[in-house]
Enzyme design. Structure first.
Site, PDB file in Angstrom:
ATOM      1  N   GLY A 416       1.158  -1.086  -0.009  1.00 36.12           N
ATOM      2  CA  GLY A 416      -0.051  -0.096   0.093  1.00 36.12           C
ATOM      3  C   GLY A 416       0.920   1.316   0.050  1.00 36.12           C
ATOM      4  O   GLY A 416       0.409   2.229   0.616  1.00 36.12           O
ATOM      5  N   ALA A 417       1.794   1.335  -0.933  1.00 38.56           N
ATOM      6  CA  ALA A 417       2.964   2.265  -0.700  1.00 38.56           C
ATOM      7  C   ALA A 417       2.665   3.619  -1.679  1.00 38.56           C
ATOM      8  O   ALA A 417       3.563   4.417  -1.660  1.00 38.56           O
ATOM      9  CB  ALA A 417       4.491   1.681  -1.109  1.00 38.56           C
ATOM     10  N   ASN A 490       0.859  -2.769   5.326  1.00 36.62           N
ATOM     11  CA  ASN A 490       0.224  -1.734   5.589  1.00 36.62           C
ATOM     12  C   ASN A 490      -1.208  -1.508   4.766  1.00 36.62           C
ATOM     13  O   ASN A 490      -2.027  -1.028   5.156  1.00 36.62           O
ATOM     14  CB  ASN A 490       1.179  -0.277   5.104  1.00 36.62           C
ATOM     15  N   SER A 544      -4.335  -0.767  14.165  1.00 38.71           N
ATOM     16  CA  SER A 544      -5.369   0.393  14.393  1.00 38.71           C
ATOM     17  C   SER A 544      -5.786   0.657  15.367  1.00 38.71           C
ATOM     18  O   SER A 544      -5.798  -0.298  16.383  1.00 38.71           O
ATOM     19  CB  SER A 544      -6.396   0.007  13.351  1.00 38.71           C
ATOM     20  N   TYR A 557     -13.760  -3.982   9.500  1.00 38.66           N
ATOM     21  CA  TYR A 557     -12.458  -3.293   9.469  1.00 38.66           C
ATOM     22  C   TYR A 557     -11.983  -3.622  10.840  1.00 38.66           C
ATOM     23  O   TYR A 557     -10.826  -4.165  11.038  1.00 38.66           O
ATOM     24  CB  TYR A 557     -12.675  -1.652   9.602  1.00 38.66           C
ATOM     25  N   ALA A 559     -12.520  -6.125  13.127  1.00 42.45           N
ATOM     26  CA  ALA A 559     -12.239  -7.613  13.326  1.00 42.45           C
ATOM     27  C   ALA A 559     -11.137  -7.819  12.511  1.00 42.45           C
ATOM     28  O   ALA A 559     -10.384  -8.675  12.758  1.00 42.45           O
ATOM     29  CB  ALA A 559     -13.397  -8.311  12.817  1.00 42.45           C
ATOM     30  N   LYS A 561      -8.473  -6.012  11.480  1.00 47.49           N
ATOM     31  CA  LYS A 561      -7.229  -5.497  11.952  1.00 47.49           C
ATOM     32  C   LYS A 561      -6.777  -6.180  13.350  1.00 47.49           C
ATOM     33  O   LYS A 561      -5.796  -6.472  13.716  1.00 47.49           O
ATOM     34  CB  LYS A 561      -7.287  -3.932  12.424  1.00 47.49           C
TER      35      LYS A 561
END
Ligand code: ZN
Length: 660
Positions: A416-417, A490, A544, A557, A559, A561
């Site tokens: 995710g850069a 990420n 997160s 989201y 769950a 993370k």
């Protein structure tokens, strides 16, 4: 070879020094003439000193400057007269020579003059150009090279037998040049080293260089030793990353520090490596002595690093006593590895260094093959090369980066850069010296860093939910840099707020597949690479705040993370024995990312009855948390300060009551 001189460009240069810069750059643009800091140029200019006396000043390339990008500031102004006197000394030690060069400069802040300053001084021409032109070096590295050069140039070039660069060479040239030159002389060939041209003007000197080199190229062509066919060599299609990683691990062990190993599978390189006489033709030495500090004397054939290192130690033992001073052995690892499957692998402390070695060796292969077509490639004897390799003035060129950044030689991979926290992590790791591969589904990632691979920045378009694409991304990363030491997980998606009662199976699965499943796959595939990280592997999970303090409306989201976080904790236990550290960081309210447009931010702030500014600082410390803050923590956690920490979770959120 064609002249790159353009009258209109030259007309913009109003001084002799400006013209010297112009043609130096023309030489520097042609890799078949000079590579990466090789070669040097000068001009002699009459100037008035503070006492209104006229003095001849030799402007010579300063050490550390590259002809391709040199500026006026890159030329060191040295008084000519004392240089001519020095050339008449019986002997001069290196430190005394360097001291004399520096103390006779007319600008105290100028760079250290080239070690060839005295040589340029004794040549009685206004402009002097020196290159290591492939074609000329090819001719001089053959058994009857001297006769060939004489036959080719006649009285147009003076030929000087090989002598160690520096004072001895300058003295020899001072002695021989006047007797051997004539009004026809336009250049000078240094056997096994390179070629000089000279002239009254910048253009004349430059175009004579092109002329001398073209003559050599034509000579080779006439002997059917110029065009090199690209044989359709067999190039391995299968995954080679474990072989690459093992090679890099072994080389790093011998060097005592992590290194970048870059694989080049260009058909020309593969054709060279697959020659049946490779063993014979590749084990003779470099094309010009100063390449030795980049490539070492010999390439390694195959993957046996320890045999190479043993042979290197024996070579050092054979010659150490030739030196009047006590020598310390350099590391015994190869810089060039020729392997039938992996291709031309080059080693450097950074991706840039490995790319320099690759460029030099690509030219070396051409030179060796062409000389072999004539009547054999013959490099300098081992002893002469050892002398240059262990010459303090050569080693000084490598010492410039005495304190490299913390992740020099290491490789990081960030998912995710292309934006937000991922992009910031990419940059924080790169700023600390790591070579970094950035993965993203956004095709923009491929063009984000211009001309970047050689600089250690690789953008790879990759949908991490596709196993095949993960495999390909790892393969590309390892071929470019040699391994993966640091993995930053990420990439993730943050869907629209949705309560469990309304959550569709598809929405749930979409989130899980990116935020969780893809990361399990990537961790599994990266594990064998991380295990062979020379300084131990590191994984950073971008978690997160929701892991520790979930909120309503973000079930999928939170769950995903939380599950990823738990996965990391298990990995910390399972992989500790492999010397891989796994830590998580939990950012919150990072507003400089793609999802937080101005509009979203304003509406969210309004919901809380706050100004945007106050909303961004809604934490105990009252600070904004930026992507860069998160990235800096991620990078530090991969560094020595956290070397005793694994399985940790660190919030980066300005302080949150629910978490504390
Ligand atoms: Zn040279």
């Amino acid at each position: 070879m064609r002249s790159l001189w353009i009258d209109e460009e030259a007309a913009r240069c109003h001084t002799e020094l400006a013209l010297r810069v112009y043609t130096s750059r023309l030489l520097g643009r042609e890799p078949a003439l000079v590579l990466h800091g090789g070669g040097n140029t000068s001009v002699k200019i009459v100037e008035q000193n503070l006492f209104a006396e006229e003095e001849r000043i030799l402007y010579i390339k300063g050490s550390g400057w590259d002809l391709r990008s040199i500026e006026e500031a890159g030329f060191a102004p040295v008084r000519l007269q004392p240089m001519l006197r020095l050339a008449r000394l019986e002997s001069l030690s290196d430190p005394a020579m360097v001291n004399a060069l520096c103390t006779h400069m007319t600008r105290a802040s100028a760079p250290t003059p080239s070690v060839e300053t005295i040589l340029h001084a004794v040549l009685p021409y206004t402009y002097v150009d020196h290159t290591h032109a492939d074609a000329v070096v090819t001719l001089t590295n053959t058994p009857d090279g001297q006769e060939r050069v004489r036959e080719l140039y006649g009285d147009r070039a003076v030929i000087i037998p090989y002598t160690m660069p520096g004072f001895d060479l300058a003295r020899l040239v001072a002695e021989r040049f006047p007797a051997q030159s004539s009004q026809h002389t336009i250049g000078m060939v240094l056997m096994n080293h390179g070629v000089f041209s000279f002239g009254d003007s910048a253009q004349e000197s430059y175009e004579r260089m092109i002329e001398l080199v073209t003559l050599a190229e034509d000579y080779l062509a006439a002997k059917d030793a110029w065009e090199l066919a690209v044989e359709p060599a067999a190039i391995a299609q299968q995954a080679l990353r474990m072989e690459m990683v093992a090679l890099r691990y072994d080389v790093s062990q011998v060097i005592g520090a992590p290194v970048i190993v870059a694989a080049d599978q260009h058909p020309r390189a593969m054709a060279f490596i697959q020659r049946p006489d490779l063993q014979e033709i590749s084990q003779r030495g470099p094309a010009t002595p100063d390449h030795i500090i980049r490539t070492k004397r010999l390439p390694q054939l195959g993957r046996d690093v320890s045999s190479y290192a043993q042979a290197y130690r024996r070579y050092f033992e054979r010659h150490r006593d030739d030196s009047p001073t006590r020598l310390t052995m350099l590391d015994a690892a190869p810089r060039v590895v020729l392997d039938e499957a992996l291709g031309l692998c080059t080693v450097g402390r950074s991706a840039q260094d490995a790319a320099v070695v690759r460029d030099i060796y690509r030219h070396t292969m051409d030179i060796i093959e062409r000389a072999t077509r004539l009547n054999g490639y013959q490099a300098l004897p081992e002893k002469a090369l050892f002398q240059v390799e262990y010459w303090d003035l050569e080693q000084a060129k490598l010492r410039k980066n005495a304190n490299p950044p913390v992740f020099t030689g290491e490789v990081a991979l960030v998912t995710g850069a292309a934006s937000g926290i991922g992009r910031a992590c990419f940059e924080s790791l790169a700023a600390r010296g790591a070579a970094v591969a950035g993965l993203d589904i956004d095709p923009m990632i491929e063009s984000m860093w211009e001309d970047a691979e050689a600089a250690g920045m690789l953008g790879i378009r990759c949908d991490i939910t596709q196993d095949r694409q993960i495999q390909d991304a790892l393969e590309r990363t390892v071929r470019a840099f040699g391994g993966v030491d640091i993995l930053v997980l990420n990439a993730g998606i943050f869907p629209m707020s949705c309560r469990i009662a309304e959550l569709t199976e598809q929405a749930w699965r979409d989130v899980m597949s990116v935020n969780l499943d893809a990361n399990v796959n990537l961790m599994r595939e990266a594990h064998p690479l991380l295990r062979l990280a020379p300084r131990g592997g590191r994984v950073i999970i971008i978690g997160s705040k929701n892991v520790l303090a979930p909120g309503p409306g973000a079930a999928a989201y939170s769950a995903s993370k939380a599950a990823l976080n738990q996965l990391g904790r298990v990995a910390a236990m399972e992989w500790a024995g492999d010397n891989i550290r796994v830590n998580a960081i939990h950012p919150n309210a990072v507003f400089d990312t793609g999802i937080w447009t101005k509009k979203v931010l304003a509406s969210r702030a309004a919901q809380y009855g706050l100004s945007v500014e106050a909303y961004q600082r809604r934490n105990l410390l009252g600070v904004k948390v930026t992507s860069k803050d998160v990235a800096e923590l991620a990078a530090e956690m991969c560094g020595p300060v956290f070397s005793r920490t694994t399985g940790a979770q660190v919030p980066v959120d300005g302080g949150d009551e629910r978490i504390i």
